[in-house]
Every structure is written in C-alpha cells, then in structure tokens.
Motif scaffolding. Structure first.
Motif, PDB file in Angstrom:
ATOM      1  N   PRO A 156      14.463  37.387   9.118  1.00  0.00           N
ATOM      2  CA  PRO A 156      15.588  37.461   9.353  1.00  0.00           C
ATOM      3  C   PRO A 156      15.417  38.621  10.182  1.00  0.00           C
ATOM      4  CG  PRO A 156      15.754  38.422   6.539  1.00  0.00           C
ATOM      5  CD  PRO A 156      14.549  37.672   7.028  1.00  0.00           C
ATOM      6  N   THR A 157      16.797  38.185  11.761  1.00  0.00           N
ATOM      7  CA  THR A 157      17.391  39.819  11.705  1.00  0.00           C
ATOM      8  C   THR A 157      17.724  40.713  10.726  1.00  0.00           C
ATOM      9  OG1 THR A 157      19.230  39.061  12.550  1.00  0.00           O
ATOM     10  CG2 THR A 157      17.779  39.185  13.892  1.00  0.00           C
ATOM     11  N   MET A 158      18.310  41.645  10.950  1.00  0.00           N
ATOM     12  CA  MET A 158      18.769  42.707  10.129  1.00  0.00           C
ATOM     13  C   MET A 158      20.475  42.240   9.517  1.00  0.00           C
ATOM     14  SD  MET A 158      16.537  44.308   8.113  1.00  0.00           S
ATOM     15  CE  MET A 158      18.090  45.540   7.464  1.00  0.00           C
ATOM     16  N   ALA A 159      21.032  41.961  11.124  1.00  0.00           N
ATOM     17  CA  ALA A 159      22.560  41.305  11.461  1.00  0.00           C
ATOM     18  C   ALA A 159      22.800  39.969  10.213  1.00  0.00           C
ATOM     19  CB  ALA A 159      22.454  41.270  12.654  1.00  0.00           C
ATOM     20  N   LYS A 160      21.019  39.412  10.177  1.00  0.00           N
ATOM     21  CA  LYS A 160      21.483  38.090   9.318  1.00  0.00           C
ATOM     22  C   LYS A 160      21.202  38.618   7.991  1.00  0.00           C
ATOM     23  CE  LYS A 160      21.225  34.416   9.847  1.00  0.00           C
ATOM     24  NZ  LYS A 160      22.797  33.847  10.177  1.00  0.00           N
ATOM     25  N   VAL A 161      20.680  39.191   7.836  1.00  0.00           N
ATOM     26  CA  VAL A 161      20.051  39.872   5.843  1.00  0.00           C
ATOM     27  C   VAL A 161      22.062  40.087   6.059  1.00  0.00           C
ATOM     28  CG1 VAL A 161      19.550  42.387   5.007  1.00  0.00           C
ATOM     29  CG2 VAL A 161      17.787  40.581   6.589  1.00  0.00           C
ATOM     30  N   VAL A 162      22.035  41.317   6.868  1.00  0.00           N
ATOM     31  CA  VAL A 162      24.051  41.676   6.639  1.00  0.00           C
ATOM     32  C   VAL A 162      24.443  40.564   6.045  1.00  0.00           C
ATOM     33  CG1 VAL A 162      25.745  42.541   7.182  1.00  0.00           C
ATOM     34  CG2 VAL A 162      23.661  44.258   7.520  1.00  0.00           C
ATOM     35  N   GLU A 163      24.952  40.211   6.923  1.00  0.00           N
ATOM     36  CA  GLU A 163      25.604  38.622   6.740  1.00  0.00           C
ATOM     37  C   GLU A 163      25.047  38.146   5.012  1.00  0.00           C
ATOM     38  OE1 GLU A 163      26.675  34.066   9.159  1.00  0.00           O
ATOM     39  OE2 GLU A 163      25.448  36.010   9.694  1.00  0.00           O
ATOM     40  N   LEU A 164      24.033  37.956   5.020  1.00  0.00           N
ATOM     41  CA  LEU A 164      23.893  37.315   3.338  1.00  0.00           C
ATOM     42  C   LEU A 164      23.317  38.051   2.670  1.00  0.00           C
ATOM     43  CD1 LEU A 164      19.946  35.793   4.261  1.00  0.00           C
ATOM     44  CD2 LEU A 164      21.969  34.196   4.041  1.00  0.00           C
ATOM     45  N   LEU A 165      23.426  39.382   2.399  1.00  0.00           N
ATOM     46  CA  LEU A 165      24.363  40.415   1.246  1.00  0.00           C
ATOM     47  C   LEU A 165      25.445  40.684   1.172  1.00  0.00           C
ATOM     48  CD1 LEU A 165      22.209  43.900   1.949  1.00  0.00           C
ATOM     49  CD2 LEU A 165      21.828  42.412  -0.252  1.00  0.00           C
ATOM     50  N   ARG A 166      26.747  39.802   2.127  1.00  0.00           N
ATOM     51  CA  ARG A 166      27.759  39.911   2.019  1.00  0.00           C
ATOM     52  C   ARG A 166      28.107  38.764   1.129  1.00  0.00           C
ATOM     53  NH1 ARG A 166      29.860  42.623   7.981  1.00  0.00           N
ATOM     54  NH2 ARG A 166      29.779  44.883   7.436  1.00  0.00           N
ATOM     55  N   LYS A 167      27.632  38.048   2.029  1.00  0.00           N
ATOM     56  CA  LYS A 167      27.656  36.328   0.716  1.00  0.00           C
ATOM     57  C   LYS A 167      27.612  36.523  -0.262  1.00  0.00           C
ATOM     58  CE  LYS A 167      29.018  34.214   5.136  1.00  0.00           C
ATOM     59  NZ  LYS A 167      30.204  33.959   4.869  1.00  0.00           N
ATOM     60  N   ARG A 168      28.544  36.535  -1.842  1.00  0.00           N
ATOM     61  CA  ARG A 168      27.549  36.515  -2.737  1.00  0.00           C
ATOM     62  C   ARG A 168      27.465  35.089  -3.420  1.00  0.00           C
ATOM     63  NH1 ARG A 168      27.626  41.624  -4.813  1.00  0.00           N
ATOM     64  NH2 ARG A 168      27.659  43.429  -4.073  1.00  0.00           N
ATOM     65  N   ARG A 169      28.170  34.474  -2.859  1.00  0.00           N
ATOM     66  CA  ARG A 169      28.371  32.892  -3.821  1.00  0.00           C
ATOM     67  C   ARG A 169      27.388  31.668  -3.444  1.00  0.00           C
ATOM     68  NH1 ARG A 169      32.822  33.893  -0.643  1.00  0.00           N
ATOM     69  NH2 ARG A 169      32.800  32.031   0.867  1.00  0.00           N
ATOM     70  N   HIS A 170      26.304  32.700  -3.007  1.00  0.00           N
ATOM     71  CA  HIS A 170      24.393  31.884  -2.533  1.00  0.00           C
ATOM     72  C   HIS A 170      25.277  30.854  -1.848  1.00  0.00           C
ATOM     73  CE1 HIS A 170      23.584  34.836  -5.269  1.00  0.00           C
ATOM     74  NE2 HIS A 170      24.478  34.081  -6.810  1.00  0.00           N
ATOM     75  N   ASP A 171      25.907  30.606  -0.295  1.00  0.00           N
ATOM     76  CA  ASP A 171      26.304  29.096   0.120  1.00  0.00           C
ATOM     77  C   ASP A 171      25.032  28.995   1.009  1.00  0.00           C
ATOM     78  OD1 ASP A 171      27.288  31.824   1.248  1.00  0.00           O
ATOM     79  OD2 ASP A 171      28.780  30.871   2.352  1.00  0.00           O
ATOM     80  N   TRP A 172      23.892  30.183   1.009  1.00  0.00           N
ATOM     81  CA  TRP A 172      22.530  30.116   1.770  1.00  0.00           C
ATOM     82  C   TRP A 172      21.430  28.872   1.291  1.00  0.00           C
ATOM     83  CZ3 TRP A 172      23.303  31.043   7.024  1.00  0.00           C
ATOM     84  CH2 TRP A 172      24.693  31.313   7.645  1.00  0.00           C
ATOM     85  N   GLU A 173      21.007  27.891   1.445  1.00  0.00           N
ATOM     86  CA  GLU A 173      19.772  27.574   1.323  1.00  0.00           C
ATOM     87  C   GLU A 173      18.134  28.840   1.650  1.00  0.00           C
ATOM     88  OE1 GLU A 173      16.481  23.419   1.041  1.00  0.00           O
ATOM     89  OE2 GLU A 173      18.764  23.842   2.293  1.00  0.00           O
ATOM     90  N   LEU A 174      17.814  29.429   1.466  1.00  0.00           N
ATOM     91  CA  LEU A 174      16.652  29.789   1.876  1.00  0.00           C
ATOM     92  C   LEU A 174      14.780  29.565   1.353  1.00  0.00           C
ATOM     93  CD1 LEU A 174      17.523  33.332   0.594  1.00  0.00           C
ATOM     94  CD2 LEU A 174      18.396  32.162   2.989  1.00  0.00           C
ATOM     95  N   ILE A 175      14.764  29.117   2.552  1.00  0.00           N
ATOM     96  CA  ILE A 175      13.329  28.437   1.563  1.00  0.00           C
ATOM     97  C   ILE A 175      11.906  29.342   2.030  1.00  0.00           C
ATOM     98  CG2 ILE A 175      11.780  26.794   2.185  1.00  0.00           C
ATOM     99  CD1 ILE A 175      14.077  24.834   3.063  1.00  0.00           C
ATOM    100  N   LEU A 176      11.199  29.376   0.785  1.00  0.00           N
ATOM    101  CA  LEU A 176      10.842  31.363   1.370  1.00  0.00           C
ATOM    102  C   LEU A 176       8.610  30.468   0.889  1.00  0.00           C
ATOM    103  CD1 LEU A 176      11.760  33.712  -1.119  1.00  0.00           C
ATOM    104  CD2 LEU A 176      12.974  33.638   0.394  1.00  0.00           C
ATOM    105  N   ASN A 177       7.572  30.706   1.903  1.00  0.00           N
ATOM    106  CA  ASN A 177       6.696  30.652   1.909  1.00  0.00           C
ATOM    107  C   ASN A 177       6.677  31.914   1.150  1.00  0.00           C
ATOM    108  OD1 ASN A 177       7.034  28.539   3.606  1.00  0.00           O
ATOM    109  ND2 ASN A 177       7.060  30.061   5.428  1.00  0.00           N
ATOM    110  N   ASP A 178       4.748  32.030   0.403  1.00  0.00           N
ATOM    111  CA  ASP A 178       3.742  32.834   0.836  1.00  0.00           C
ATOM    112  C   ASP A 178       4.077  34.176   1.105  1.00  0.00           C
ATOM    113  OD1 ASP A 178       3.230  30.638  -1.395  1.00  0.00           O
ATOM    114  OD2 ASP A 178       1.232  31.104  -0.652  1.00  0.00           O
ATOM    115  N   PRO A 179       4.031  35.416   0.429  1.00  0.00           N
ATOM    116  CA  PRO A 179       4.217  36.886   2.055  1.00  0.00           C
ATOM    117  C   PRO A 179       2.984  37.350   1.684  1.00  0.00           C
ATOM    118  CG  PRO A 179       4.715  36.902  -0.584  1.00  0.00           C
ATOM    119  CD  PRO A 179       4.418  35.313  -1.180  1.00  0.00           C
ATOM    120  N   PRO A 180       2.466  38.146   2.577  1.00  0.00           N
ATOM    121  CA  PRO A 180       1.673  38.332   2.753  1.00  0.00           C
ATOM    122  C   PRO A 180       0.552  39.251   1.512  1.00  0.00           C
ATOM    123  CG  PRO A 180       2.584  40.115   4.020  1.00  0.00           C
ATOM    124  CD  PRO A 180       3.893  38.859   3.534  1.00  0.00           C
ATOM    125  N   PHE A 181      -0.807  39.455   1.348  1.00  0.00           N
ATOM    126  CA  PHE A 181      -1.696  39.539   0.061  1.00  0.00           C
ATOM    127  C   PHE A 181      -0.888  38.960  -0.845  1.00  0.00           C
ATOM    128  CE2 PHE A 181      -0.801  42.356   4.051  1.00  0.00           C
ATOM    129  CZ  PHE A 181      -1.953  42.981   4.718  1.00  0.00           C
TER     130      PHE A 181
END
Length: 650
Positions: free
Chosen positions: A588-613
């Motif tokens: 995400p962009t850092m602006a999106k990160v700020v938005e995600l951190l402010r929304k503590r109610r978990h009303d977002w779906e995050l689908i993660l892939n394997d990180p590097p290494f």
C-alpha cells in the motif's frame, strides 16, 4: 640527493620527493584519498540455475564481505552451496588507512550489486577491489578478463625518457611486491626530467607464487599503455597502476608502505619529523584549525545552500565543540549514516543534538548538503527539526532538537528489559511514523524517499511521540518520475528486494522498510543480527509462519501481549506483512497505511501473499517453484471494504 639503480636510472629524487611529501602532509586532512574513482567493472553474462536461491545468498554474502573489509582491509565470504553459492572477495590497497578503506569499499558495496542477477561480477576502484561469483575463484591469479586500461588523448611529452623510467619503475615495483609479505609495493623512477610512479597490489588470498604469476603478467601488459601518462592493469589476482604523478597516500605517521624505497622513506620521515616540530613551534593550534576549515570551505566552494547562510540557521563551530565537551565519548548519542551524534548543552542550558560529519570526499559533502536541503524544506510533527548547522570550522556539524528518550531501538531491544513500551505507546509510534512518511511521500512540496527507515532512526520525545531523523541518504524526485535508479544504500534487512537487486527506488522501498519496523515494534526482535542481513529475512519468515499457523501470540513481545488486545495486535501485524510484500505493486501507499491504522474495527479485507525470502532456512533444499520469488509476479492484494473482517494467508 639522488640514488641510481644499477641501470643508471634515478630511482628517487630526494629534493622533489621531499617537497611532494611535505605538501601532502600539510594540505591533506586527517584522512587521505580513498580513491573511489572506478577503474573498471566487469559483469558476467550468465544467470543462476535457481535465481531465487542465489538472491537469498547474494545479500548476506555482500553484507558479510563488507563487514570484513571495513574491519580488516581484506575479506572473503561464502554463503550457500553450489551451484547457487555466492563467493565474495574484497580488499583495499595497502596505503589506505581504515577510514579511507571504509569509504572506498562503501562504493564497492553500492556499485558491485549492479552486476546482479548475473552470477559473476568484479569492480576495480583505484583504492579497492570487490568480486563475487557462484564458484570459488580464490586461487585465480589470471583469467580471460584480465586487461590493461590506458588513458587516451594524454601522452608523455618525452616518450623515450618516460619509457625508460616506466620500465625501471615497473620492474622495481613488481619485484618488491612479490618479495613483500603483503604483496604490495610502491616505487618511483626518473630519467632526465621525466618521472614515473607505480603501485602494485596482489590480493591477500594468493600465495607468493600465484602473486608472482599475476604481477609479472600485469607488468608485461601495462607497459603497452606507453606513451600514455597513466595506465592500469586489472587482473584477477592483482592490480597495478602507473602515473606521472604521485597518487598513493603518504601519511604523516609513515603508515604507508613504500616497497623499494624503505630507506628513502625513513630518511624522509626523519626530515619531516624535524619540519613538523618546527611547524608546531612556529604555528598555533588555531592556525592548524584554520587550514582544515579552509580546506573544507574549498571543498564546499559555491555549493553552500542559501538556507545555511541565514543567521538563524548558523552556529559557531567553537560554541558547539565546547557545548559537547569537545565531542566527549560520554556525550555520544549514536551513529548516523555518515556521522556521529553528540549531546550538547549551550551556556543558556538548552540541550541540542549535534551530528559531527565525516566529510573528506565530495560525495560526503554532497550528502551533507542533501540532508540540510531536504530537512529544511519539511515541517511535520513526526519529523525531527533541524535547528541549524556549522560550516566555519574544520568539521561540518548539523544541529537538531534533542530528545531525552533518544531512539526507539533502545526501548525495543533492551536486553535487561529495564525500558519497556506499552501497547498503546507502540501503536502511537507506528501511527506517527506512518504519518511522517505519508507527508514525505505525498504532502510535502518535494517528494522525498527516506531510504533508511529503521528503529535507530526513530527518535522519541518526552511523551514518546516519534520523530523520523537522519536524512543523509534521502532522495527527492519530481512528480513526473516513476522511480529512480541508484546505488544501493541503507541498512540491510530493511531494504526492499527490488531495490537491493536492481537499484530501483520508489516510495515503496520506504513502505517495505516501514513494514519491517512494524514487525520489530510488535515482536520486540531485531531485524538484523550476528548472522548478517539473513536475520532480517528470518524475522519476516517467522512472523509470516506464525501468522499462517494462527500462533501469533508466540512471537509477539510478551511485555505487550494481552488477550484483550489480540485483535488490534493482529491488525497491526497484517499491516506490517502487507507492507513487506515481495511485489512493490502489492504494497500500500503510506497514506493507505495511515488510513488502515486509524480504522481499528477491521472493516477491511487484506489478502496477503508470501513475503520475499519467506523460507530462508530451507530454500536450498526445495525446488525453485516452491521458493517464494524475490520479485513476486502475483496479483495485488485485495483491499476492499467489507462488513466482516477476513484475513487470509496464501
């Protein structure tokens, strides 16, 4: 006084040499010349059979090699197993002191990875050498890439005399380097009024016999550069250079080796010692400092930014020196990207932080201006405030606000657990750093990439509010550019994979570093450790595996974990993992990160892939298809509004 060799050549002219050495002693600063000019770089044309495994081995090999060379002036490194192993070798020329060796090899560390993903690469700077390959080359004295590099368009005005002088000096320096237990020598010779200077250096891994093979081949090759006034032989096992000017370092303490002219240097050293005593008697300490300050101002020339000349930003060097207790070790706060930070207390009682800079090359001066220019343009509650600087003394100083709680790493990684941050304090720090980065990336007048986000570069004020510091490596670029291509700089373990491999720099490199920092904040574990940059990937691997197995409580810092805070902790970990996705487009962009951190109610779906290494411990034991790719080509994560909180690990 002149000495003649058995062929009738003047090996050394004492008068001329004395003048050269005297000038060099008094005009140089405490450091010599790191000689970072590139003499030649050669990259192979083949790629590894298992690119992902080779990539996993490449970064720690370069990390370990750099540490060895900067500590000892020479080093080797071997990481992994054939055919995906990485063998590395590096060495500084014998005349470089430890500081100049460190400066020189930092250039190697930055430029040599440009050969990646090719399996071989070597880089010759005039002051140091670096090489890597996927096979052992430690006994290679000569190979097919050996060559001489000659200056063009600048030939000797007396080719016959110069040819005779060069023949003599190359023969002398070759013989002496072979005899030397360090495989190193320097020499000079003159015919009529024409002089030649030469340096020869074998890599320390070679035996005397192999060193002889390499230097004799280099000597035969380099004379083909005649009548050019300068030439270099770049061979697998050695380096040789000649010039019409003295180019190696001669230090006042006589630490430089001089090959065939040991007696000469002893006599010259004695004379210089007498001259130095006379100079000390006749000159005051203030005059010495003035000379150093003038040398630094000459290096600055017209480059001093206009902001520095404003009185509100200008501090006197002498005032800051006294305020820091003459830069006392007891006042040392830490180490920055290119300087040491000290606490200073002014006569009025005001406390400030003073960064004492290492500036003996133009490159470091440019980084000084870079930090002043960038940080003087930005104003944000989560960025450290620059109070001013000093450029009127023998060293350059930056002056910042002082924060009594110092840096975040002192709290996160306190082995005695005397300092601890609660969960609410940690989430505030994560939020503040995100807001500061979002400002740099999107809200300031100039887009700025920090390039060195890590725990030690996050300062904490008396209320534990975070302040991002150390902008020495930061880069600004215009809106129309999508990325910068640059040498790798920063702290291993925090570096984004696409930046390490290709030097491809965007804001997403900061996002990756931020994600690693977030995982450190939650786990209380260091990204880097004694096993090199692999440790950073190991932390990421552990967090990812616990996340997939739904055992995250086993890796969270026990000082903050409570069942009632589990959902909030999980949310922050997911954001950290999202920021460290292998594909920069998935972050995400850092602006999106700020938005995600402010929304503590978990009303977002995050689908993660394997990180590097993600599987660094067992990557060499599985098929390439089963290893997470260094640069993932998977689709971007789905970040969409949802009535339920759904988090999945692929």
């Amino acid at each position: 006084m002149r000495y003649m060799d058995r062929n009738g050549f003047r090996v050394c002219d004492f008068g001329a040499l004395l003048v050269i050495l005297t000038c060099s002693c008094f005009l140089r600063t405490a450091s010599g010349d790191p000689r970072t000019a590139a003499a030649g770089q050669f990259c192979g044309n083949s790629s590894s059979l298992s690119g992902s495994v080779f990539a996993i081995n490449f970064v720690p090999a370069m990390d370990n090699l750099s540490s060895a060379v900067t500590s000892n002036g020479y080093g080797t490194a071997v990481i992994g197993q054939s055919p995906n192993a990485v063998f590395g070798l590096g060495q500084c020329m014998e005349d470089l002191n430890p500081t100049d060796c460190k400066l020189c090899f930092s250039e190697i560390r930055s430029l040599l990875p440009k050969c990646y993903p090719n399996t071989t690469g070597r880089l010759y700077l005039d002051g140091c050498f670096g090489r890597y390959a996927n096979y052992s080359f430690f006994n290679d004295a000569i190979d097919s890439l050996d060559q001489s590099v000659c200056t063009t368009g600048n030939n000797s005005a007396s080719p016959n005399d110069f040819g005779k002088a060069l023949g003599a000096v190359i023969g002398n320096v070759t013989a002496e380097a072979i005899r030397s237990n360090k495989g190193y020598a320097v020499a000079s010779a003159s015919v009529a009024n024409t002089s030649a200077y030469a340096l020869a250096q074998c890599w320390q891994n070679l035996s005397q016999s192999l060193c002889s093979t390499c230097l004799n081949a280099a000597a035969s090759s380099i004379v083909s550069c005649l009548p050019a006034v300068e030439g270099r032989a770049l061979f697998a096992g050695c380096y040789m250079r000649y010039s019409t000017k003295l180019f190696w370092n001669v230090y006042p303490n006589g630490s430089s080796s001089s090959g065939t002219n040991n007696v000469v240097w002893i006599v010259v050293g004695t004379v210089l010692g007498v001259l130095f005593l006379i100079f000390v008697i006749l000159a005051s300490k203030k005059a010495l400092l003035w000379r150093k300050a003038k040398a630094l101002r000459d290096m600055y020339k017209a480059g001093i930014p206009a902001a520095i000349s404003q009185s509100s930003l200008t501090f006197k060097y002498e005032d800051l020196r006294k305020a820091s207790g003459n830069f006392s070790v007891s006042n040392k706060l830490g180490q920055g990207s290119y300087g040491t930070v000290y606490k200073a207390v002014h006569s009025d009682g005001k406390e400030v932080a003073v960064k004492r800079l290492f500036l003996n090359t133009r490159q470091w001066v440019d980084q000084f201006f870079n930090e002043v220019n960038l940080i003087s343009q930005v104003r944000h509650k989560n960025l450290v405030k620059l109070l001013g600087c000093s450029v009127d003394g023998p060293e350059s100083l930056l002056v910042y606000e002082y924060y009594a709680n110092r840096s975040l790493d002192l709290f996160l990684f306190d082995a005695n657990h005397e300092k601890n941050l609660g969960w609410e304090q940690r989430i505030d720090i994560v939020q503040g750093v995100a807001e500061g980065l979002s400002y740099l990336h999107e809200e300031s007048e100039t887009r700025i990439i920090h390039r060195d986000i890590k725990a030690s570069n996050i300062l904490l004020d008396d209320k534990f509010k975070p302040k991002i510091t150390d902008f020495g490596l930061a880069r600004a670029f215009s809106e129309e550019k999508t990325h910068l291509t640059t040498g790798v700089a920063g702290t291993l373990g925090y570096l984004a994979p696409e930046y390490v491999v290709h030097g491809h720099l965007t804001e997403k490199a900061d996002v990756y570093s931020y994600g690693v920092l977030v995982l450190e904040v939650v786990t209380g574990k260091r990204c880097g450790g004694s096993i090199g940059s692999r440790a950073g990937h190991l932390l990421l691997s552990k967090v990812w595996n616990h996340y997939k197995n739904n055992t995250i409580e086993e890796i969270v810092d026990e000082g903050i974990y409570e069942e009632s805070a589990k959902e909030d902790i999980m949310h922050v970990i997911q954001i950290g993992l999202l920021c460290t996705q292998a594909n920069p487009g998935d972050r995400p962009t850092m602006a999106k990160v700020v938005e995600l951190l402010r929304k503590r109610r978990h009303d977002w779906e995050l689908i993660l892939n394997d990180p590097p290494f993600f599987d660094v411990e067992t990557a060499e034991d599985v098929n390439d298809a089963d290893v997470s790719r260094l640069l993932s080509t998977s689709s971007a994560p789905n970040i969409s509004r949802s009535s339920l909180s759904q988090f999945g690990g692929r």
